[in-house]
Design a protein around this motif. Structure first.
Motif, short mmCIF file in Angstrom:
data_model
loop_
_atom_site.label_atom_id
_atom_site.label_comp_id
_atom_site.label_asym_id
_atom_site.label_seq_id
_atom_site.Cartn_x
_atom_site.Cartn_y
_atom_site.Cartn_z
N SER A 27 18.86 14.98 9.51
CA SER A 27 17.82 15.25 10.47
C SER A 27 17.59 14.05 11.39
O SER A 27 17.57 12.91 10.94
CB SER A 27 16.52 15.56 9.72
N VAL A 28 17.42 14.34 12.67
CA VAL A 28 17.04 13.31 13.64
C VAL A 28 15.61 13.61 14.05
O VAL A 28 15.30 14.73 14.46
CB VAL A 28 17.97 13.33 14.87
N GLY A 29 14.75 12.63 13.91
CA GLY A 29 13.35 12.81 14.26
C GLY A 29 13.10 12.58 15.73
O GLY A 29 13.99 12.72 16.57
N GLU A 30 11.88 12.19 16.03
CA GLU A 30 11.48 11.95 17.40
C GLU A 30 10.94 10.53 17.53
O GLU A 30 10.89 9.80 16.54
CB GLU A 30 10.42 12.98 17.82
N TYR A 31 10.56 10.17 18.72
CA TYR A 31 10.01 8.83 18.95
C TYR A 31 8.85 8.58 17.99
O TYR A 31 8.01 9.45 17.75
CB TYR A 31 9.51 8.71 20.40
N LEU A 32 8.83 7.36 17.44
CA LEU A 32 7.72 6.97 16.57
C LEU A 32 7.55 5.47 16.62
O LEU A 32 8.42 4.74 17.08
CB LEU A 32 7.99 7.42 15.12
N VAL A 33 6.41 5.01 16.15
CA VAL A 33 6.18 3.59 15.93
C VAL A 33 6.22 3.41 14.43
O VAL A 33 5.47 4.06 13.70
CB VAL A 33 4.84 3.13 16.52
N GLY A 34 7.14 2.57 13.96
CA GLY A 34 7.36 2.41 12.53
C GLY A 34 6.13 1.97 11.76
O GLY A 34 5.44 1.04 12.18
N ARG A 35 5.86 2.63 10.65
CA ARG A 35 4.72 2.27 9.80
C ARG A 35 4.93 0.95 9.08
O ARG A 35 3.98 0.27 8.74
CB ARG A 35 4.44 3.39 8.80
N LEU A 36 6.19 0.62 8.81
CA LEU A 36 6.49 -0.63 8.13
C LEU A 36 6.78 -1.77 9.10
O LEU A 36 6.52 -2.92 8.80
CB LEU A 36 7.70 -0.46 7.21
N THR A 37 7.34 -1.45 10.26
CA THR A 37 7.78 -2.48 11.19
C THR A 37 6.91 -2.60 12.43
O THR A 37 6.90 -3.65 13.07
CB THR A 37 9.21 -2.21 11.66
N GLY A 38 6.24 -1.51 12.81
CA GLY A 38 5.47 -1.51 14.05
C GLY A 38 6.35 -1.42 15.29
O GLY A 38 5.87 -1.56 16.41
N LEU A 39 7.64 -1.17 15.11
CA LEU A 39 8.58 -1.12 16.22
C LEU A 39 8.80 0.31 16.70
O LEU A 39 8.84 1.24 15.90
CB LEU A 39 9.93 -1.69 15.80
N GLU A 67 0.84 -1.19 0.00
CA GLU A 67 0.00 0.00 0.00
C GLU A 67 0.88 1.24 0.00
O GLU A 67 1.97 1.23 0.58
CB GLU A 67 -0.91 0.01 1.23
N PRO A 68 0.43 2.33 -0.62
CA PRO A 68 1.20 3.58 -0.55
C PRO A 68 1.40 4.02 0.90
O PRO A 68 0.50 3.92 1.72
CB PRO A 68 0.33 4.58 -1.31
N ILE A 69 2.60 4.49 1.19
CA ILE A 69 2.93 4.96 2.53
C ILE A 69 3.52 6.36 2.38
O ILE A 69 4.32 6.60 1.48
CB ILE A 69 3.94 4.02 3.22
N ASN A 70 3.13 7.25 3.28
CA ASN A 70 3.62 8.62 3.22
C ASN A 70 4.20 9.02 4.57
O ASN A 70 3.62 8.72 5.62
CB ASN A 70 2.50 9.58 2.82
N PHE A 71 5.34 9.68 4.53
CA PHE A 71 6.04 10.10 5.74
C PHE A 71 6.11 11.62 5.89
O PHE A 71 6.92 12.13 6.66
CB PHE A 71 7.47 9.54 5.74
N ALA A 72 5.29 12.35 5.18
CA ALA A 72 5.33 13.81 5.22
C ALA A 72 5.09 14.36 6.63
O ALA A 72 5.53 15.47 6.94
CB ALA A 72 4.33 14.41 4.24
N ASP A 73 4.44 13.60 7.48
CA ASP A 73 4.17 14.06 8.84
C ASP A 73 5.30 13.74 9.82
O ASP A 73 5.28 14.20 10.96
CB ASP A 73 2.87 13.43 9.35
#
Length: 124
Positions: free
Chosen positions: A82-94, A62-68
């Motif tokens: 760039s270093v982002g912040e805590y997240l739950v991976g959209r592809l891994t769920g980790l 499925e299309p996945i977007n990371f603009a957010d």
């Protein structure tokens, strides 16, 4: 990690062939097996300028977007690593932290973002 992303940035060396990575394309970056990042990176990939995932080391359909994602927004806005912040991976769920680096062509035009996510369990 920044250095690793910089090494991987030339993967699509000539961005005129950008669409060689189809939606759902699988991309396996070549990172030395001796690299200390082998066990900490959960996924690597490339997005276009809108944040749409073009290719990934983890298969997707499925299309996945990371603009957010903070790592994407900052890489595009600053044109810097760039270093982002805590997240739950959209592809891994980790649980992870995203890192992004802008991809620019030979004329300095921004073409997308190469990214990696770091598994937070690895930091324990």
């Amino acid at each position: 990690m920044r250095e690793t992303l910089l090494l991987l940035c030339p993967i699509p060396a000539d961005l005129r062939g950008w669409r060689q990575f189809p939606i759902g394309g699988i991309w396996y970056p070549t990172v030395s097996s001796a690299s200390p990042i082998d066990n900490c990176v959960t996924v690597t990939g490339i997005t276009d300028l809108t944040g749409s995932l073009l290719c990934s080391a983890v298969p997707f359909e499925e299309p996945i977007n990371f603009a957010d994602r903070a790592w994407f927004r900052h890489a595009v806005e600053s044109r810097e690593f760039s270093v982002g912040e805590y997240l739950v991976g959209r592809l891994t769920g980790l649980p992870s932290v995203g890192l992004g680096h802008p991809l620019v062509d030979a004329d300095g035009r921004l073409k997308g973002v190469i990214y990696a996510t770091i598994d937070l369990a690895w930091l324990q």
